[in-house]
Scaffold this motif. Structure first.
Motif, PDB file in Angstrom:
ATOM      1  N   UNK A   1       9.966 -17.157   1.626  1.00 40.23           N
ATOM      2  CA  UNK A   1       9.785 -16.341   0.430  1.00 40.23           C
ATOM      3  C   UNK A   1       9.374 -14.934   0.870  1.00 40.23           C
ATOM      4  N   UNK A   2      10.157 -13.964   0.408  1.00 43.07           N
ATOM      5  CA  UNK A   2       9.888 -12.569   0.764  1.00 43.07           C
ATOM      6  C   UNK A   2       9.410 -11.802  -0.459  1.00 43.07           C
ATOM      7  N   UNK A   3       8.378 -11.051  -0.249  1.00 38.70           N
ATOM      8  CA  UNK A   3       7.928 -10.087  -1.229  1.00 38.70           C
ATOM      9  C   UNK A   3       8.510  -8.730  -0.834  1.00 38.70           C
ATOM     10  N   UNK A   4       8.803  -7.893  -1.802  1.00 40.97           N
ATOM     11  CA  UNK A   4       9.338  -6.563  -1.517  1.00 40.97           C
ATOM     12  C   UNK A   4       8.819  -5.595  -2.567  1.00 40.97           C
ATOM     13  N   UNK A   5       8.863  -4.323  -2.225  1.00 41.85           N
ATOM     14  CA  UNK A   5       8.501  -3.303  -3.197  1.00 41.85           C
ATOM     15  C   UNK A   5       9.485  -2.151  -3.102  1.00 41.85           C
ATOM     16  N   UNK A   6       9.526  -1.357  -4.170  1.00 45.58           N
ATOM     17  CA  UNK A   6      10.471  -0.246  -4.223  1.00 45.58           C
ATOM     18  C   UNK A   6       9.909   0.878  -5.082  1.00 45.58           C
ATOM     19  N   UNK A   7      10.285   2.104  -4.710  1.00 41.30           N
ATOM     20  CA  UNK A   7       9.892   3.233  -5.548  1.00 41.30           C
ATOM     21  C   UNK A   7      11.060   3.709  -6.409  1.00 41.30           C
TER      22      UNK A   7
ATOM     23  N   UNK B   1       0.829  -1.213   0.000  1.00 39.82           N
ATOM     24  CA  UNK B   1       0.000   0.000   0.000  1.00 39.82           C
ATOM     25  C   UNK B   1       0.861   1.260   0.000  1.00 39.82           C
ATOM     26  N   UNK B   2       2.078   1.127  -0.535  1.00 35.04           N
ATOM     27  CA  UNK B   2       3.022   2.239  -0.546  1.00 35.04           C
ATOM     28  C   UNK B   2       2.998   3.036  -1.837  1.00 35.04           C
ATOM     29  N   UNK B   3       2.246   2.556  -2.815  1.00 34.02           N
ATOM     30  CA  UNK B   3       2.223   3.238  -4.102  1.00 34.02           C
ATOM     31  C   UNK B   3       3.459   2.990  -4.949  1.00 34.02           C
ATOM     32  N   UNK B   4       4.266   2.009  -4.571  1.00 31.20           N
ATOM     33  CA  UNK B   4       5.476   1.695  -5.337  1.00 31.20           C
ATOM     34  C   UNK B   4       5.117   1.065  -6.676  1.00 31.20           C
ATOM     35  N   UNK B   5       5.999   1.308  -7.669  1.00 31.59           N
ATOM     36  CA  UNK B   5       5.758   0.745  -8.999  1.00 31.59           C
ATOM     37  C   UNK B   5       6.351  -0.641  -9.171  1.00 31.59           C
ATOM     38  N   UNK B   6       7.375  -0.974  -8.384  1.00 31.76           N
ATOM     39  CA  UNK B   6       8.108  -2.213  -8.607  1.00 31.76           C
ATOM     40  C   UNK B   6       7.951  -3.148  -7.422  1.00 31.76           C
ATOM     41  N   UNK B   7       7.715  -4.419  -7.731  1.00 30.80           N
ATOM     42  CA  UNK B   7       7.592  -5.445  -6.694  1.00 30.80           C
ATOM     43  C   UNK B   7       8.459  -6.640  -7.044  1.00 30.80           C
ATOM     44  N   UNK B   8       8.845  -7.393  -6.016  1.00 32.30           N
ATOM     45  CA  UNK B   8       9.826  -8.458  -6.171  1.00 32.30           C
ATOM     46  C   UNK B   8       9.422  -9.685  -5.354  1.00 32.30           C
ATOM     47  N   UNK B   9       9.961 -10.808  -5.785  1.00 27.32           N
ATOM     48  CA  UNK B   9       9.985 -12.014  -4.969  1.00 27.32           C
ATOM     49  C   UNK B   9      11.439 -12.433  -4.759  1.00 27.32           C
TER      50      UNK B   9
END
Lengths: 112, 112
Positions: B89-95, B26-34
């Motif tokens: 397994x970790x999900x992550x996000x980044x702006x 819910x951060x509004x980031x465009x990129x997500x990862x596994x």
């Protein structure tokens, strides 16, 4: 291919002592990150270093980046037990900034 | 209000089953990862999506299939689970690379 090496991988130290964790990487990059992970927990961002010579400090932790030497250090000053955790450095591959490669982590155990 | 949330937190399943892990930010980031973290704590990138588009697909068995219905969600489906898939397994996000990643709390997958 970008490789990230940390050393030491395991460190046991007494409270009150100083120590440094080293992070070397194999290809050019000017984006380096330090994370902390407590057992069974997620990764917490500590520092983002974005240029040669960058230095950041938070409490007893200080991180620096030398892009020419492809080296970052995480210095611990007057360690306290609460700093016991695993510390990861991660480096962004310059050709694909969206991809960061992690080192194997340094497991830090601070004895009270 | 959790920034990057993953479900389930724990998943125990038998070999050969198919399972999914969900991730929402819910951060509004465009990129997500596994990322996959193995028993030795080594973190390896698996996939990355930018605004629903696959941009990084590392050497991962094709039993693993990510899906991003929108930029706030990135799910991971795993077919025909094997013992070696056991990991966190970790999900992550980044702006963006100037900010580092925000990680979810992880999903501990155990295949028996």
């Amino acid at each position: 291919e970008l490789k990230v090496e940390q050393n030491p991988l395991f460190l046991s130290m007494q409270e009150g002592k100083n120590y440094t964790i080293y992070c070397n990487y194999s290809t050019t990059s000017d984006r380096l990150y330090w994370y902390r992970q407590d057992p069974g927990k997620s990764l917490e961002s500590l520092f983002v270093l974005l240029s040669n010579g960058a230095v950041k400090q938070e409490g007893r932790l200080m991180a620096s980046l030398d892009t020419k030497a492809r080296l970052s250090t995480l210095h611990i000053t007057a360690a306290v037990h609460d700093l016991s955790a695993t510390y990861f450095c991660a480096v962004a591959a310059t050709a694909a900034y969206d991809k960061i490669i992690f080192g194997k982590g340094t497991r830090l155990h601070i004895l009270p | 209000d959790t920034a990057v949330s993953q479900t389930p937190k724990y998943l125990v399943t038998q070999m050969g089953n198919d399972k999914s892990i969900k991730c929402e930010q819910n951060l509004g980031h465009d990129t997500m990862y596994w990322y996959k973290q193995d028993s030795k704590k080594f973190l390896k990138i698996m996939f990355s999506y930018n605004n629903k588009e696959l941009i990084i697909n590392e050497t991962v068995p094709n039993r693993f299939s990510p899906k991003s219905p929108d930029k706030a969600h990135l799910n991971l489906h795993i077919n025909s689970l094997e013992l070696g898939d056991s990991a966190v397994y970790f999900c992550a996000s980044s702006q963006g690379s100037g900010y580092g990643y925000t990680f979810g709390s992880g999903t501990r997958l155990t295949v028996v």
